[in-house]
Each structure stands twice: as structure tokens, then as C-alpha cells.
Design a protein around this motif. Structure first.
Motif, short mmCIF file in Angstrom:
data_model
loop_
_atom_site.label_atom_id
_atom_site.label_comp_id
_atom_site.label_asym_id
_atom_site.label_seq_id
_atom_site.Cartn_x
_atom_site.Cartn_y
_atom_site.Cartn_z
N UNK A 49 0.81 -1.22 0.00
CA UNK A 49 0.00 0.00 0.00
C UNK A 49 0.85 1.27 0.00
N UNK A 50 2.07 1.16 0.54
CA UNK A 50 2.93 2.36 0.60
C UNK A 50 3.30 2.88 -0.78
N UNK A 51 3.19 2.03 -1.78
CA UNK A 51 3.55 2.42 -3.14
C UNK A 51 2.39 3.08 -3.89
N UNK A 52 1.20 3.05 -3.31
CA UNK A 52 0.01 3.60 -3.96
C UNK A 52 -0.54 4.79 -3.17
N UNK A 53 -1.36 5.59 -3.86
CA UNK A 53 -1.93 6.77 -3.21
C UNK A 53 -2.77 6.37 -2.01
N UNK A 54 -3.55 5.32 -2.16
CA UNK A 54 -4.34 4.81 -1.03
C UNK A 54 -4.47 3.30 -1.15
N UNK A 55 -4.74 2.65 -0.04
CA UNK A 55 -4.77 1.19 0.00
C UNK A 55 -5.76 0.61 -1.01
N UNK A 56 -6.88 1.33 -1.22
CA UNK A 56 -7.91 0.85 -2.15
C UNK A 56 -7.39 0.74 -3.58
#
Length: 245
Positions: free
Chosen positions: A165-172
């Protein structure tokens, strides 16, 4: 299994980079199985430096990557094709036509079948690079009551989604499925090199190097059945695991 304990993560990356350079220099048209994630990035930087310094020539090398997210195009900044281009391929003299990362878009089953074919095309990998997940997963072969031998679609566990998730804007935004080489594909490589760092990997590495138990709940433990595996860890992780050599 050979376990190499280095003084630092940087030294671990240098050790693996030297292994790869030695292989390429001995066999210029070798086939490399490559990995993504945060762990190999500094190692890839060392390969770039070696290439720019004229110490290694990647012009004849073929590569196949372990995995790719389903549902994001290769132009997406979190796709593994994008990752490989920006962290390695754009900076060395490799022919991108000789590099393969599974497609994330389109017919997922057909894409998995294509990855399986690429694993075997021209022979198996001379060296397969691996990282390891906190739960012992390698590629996207998740801890489970069973593992799959060939390239397939894998539903990602909550722990893997959280870790990514740290690589994306939000976990979703994190994809929930991925195409991955199977355990049989990984085990087919002539040599497997796994690099790990960080205390979050303690339990997974302990299950890999500290006993003779093989369990699908720690997929990395399957590597104990391979005749040519090198596990590279730094002293901090070795101490946490209790590995004395």
C-alpha cells in the motif's frame, strides 16, 4: 543451501550484483529471472554502475520477471514493467525486446500462460533473483494450504496488500490479484539467489534457514529442495534470526 551473511544491506546488494556480473561475463547470452520490490533496487543501481563502467555487457542477456499486477497497464507507475524500465532497463545496454514482464491488462489466464511459456523459452533461467515477503511469499506465491507449480493468477493476502500500500496513493488502489510464476517455475532455475533485509523478514528467514521444515505456510521454505540456492542477509537480520553460520 548457502547462506551468506554480510556486514550491511549495501554489502548484500554488492555481493548479488557481483554474482550477476560474473554470470553475464561468463555467459553473455544468459537468462536472468528478475524481481521487483524495494529490496533489489540498490542492487540494480550497482548493475547500472558496472555497465556504465564497462565491467559488464547486457546486450545479449534475456530476462523474465517473476510477476505483474493484474488490472494496471504497463505505463502505470506501479506496474512492474514500469519499475524494471525505470530502475534498470532504461539505464543499461539491454535490448528491451529480450526482456519480458507479464501483461497486466487483457485476458489474465492467457497472460499467465504466456508467462509460463516465457519461463521455459530458450531454456530455464541461469539465475533467478528473489526477494521475500514478510509471510515468506516469493514472487506472489502466498502462504496457503497449497501452492501452484506453474504461472497463475494469485489472490493477494491482506498482509501483502498492506505491505504494498505504501507504493500507492491509497490502500484501495492496490491491485488484489497478480500474475506470478509458480513454485515449479522458480525451482526450475539453475541457481536461485534470495536477498533479504529488515527485521520484518525475521520470521520468514528463520523458517528458511534455521530448520529442515518445508511448509506451504512459508513458501520460501520450498527452496530447501533446490540444489543451488544462495540466501544473502545482513548481520542485523542474521542476529535477529539467530543464524550463527
Amino acid at each position: 543451501m548457502k547462506v551468506v551473511v554480510t556486514k550491511s544491506y549495501d554489502e548484500s546488494c554488492a555481493y548479488v550484483a557481483d554474482m550477476i556480473c560474473k554470470l553475464v561475463n561468463e555467459k553473455p547470452n544468459c537468462k536472468l529471472g528478475l524481481a521487483t520490490g524495494g529490496t533489489p533496487v540498490p542492487m540494480y543501481k550497482k548493475l547500472i554502475e558496472a555497465n556504465k563502467a564497462g565491467k559488464v555487457d547486457f546486450s545479449q542477456v534475456h530476462t523474465v520477471n517473476l510477476d505483474e499486477y493484474c488490472g494496471i497497464p504497463e505505463t502505470h507507475d506501479q506496474s512492474y514493467r514500469y519499475f524494471m524500465n525505470t530502475n534498470l532497463f532504461d539505464h543499461i545496454n539491454i535490448d528491451k525486446a529480450n526482456t519480458y514482464v507479464a501483461k497486466g491488462m487483457g485476458d489474465a489466464e492467457a497472460n499467465a500462460a504466456e508467462l509460463e511459456a516465457k519461463v521455459r523459452e530458450g531454456g530455464v533461467a541461469d539465475l533467478q533473483l528473489l526477494g521475500i515477503g514478510n509471510n515468506g511469499h516469493i514472487a506472489f506465491n502466498e502462504a496457503s494450504d497449497h501452492l501452484i507449480s506453474v504461472a497463475h493468477i494469485e489472490k493477494l493476502t491482506e498482509s501483502t496488500i498492506n505491505a504494498n500500500a505504501r507504493f500507492f496513493e491509497k490502500k484501495e488502489d492496490v491491485p488484489t490479484t497478480a500474475i506470478t510464476m509458480g513454485m515449479g517455475d522458480i525451482m526450475a532455475a539453475k541457481c536461485v539467489v534470495l536477498i533479504a533485509t529488515g527485521l520484518a523478514k525475521t520470521d520468514a528467514i528463520k523458517g528458511l534457514v534455521m530448520d529442515n521444515v518445508i511448509t506451504t505456510q512459508n513458501p520460501s521454505s520450498m527452496l530447501k529442495m533446490h540444489e543451488n540456492v544462495v540466501v544473502v542477509i545482513d548481520q542485523e537480520l542474521a542476529d535477529a534470526v539467530g543464524y550463527k553460520g
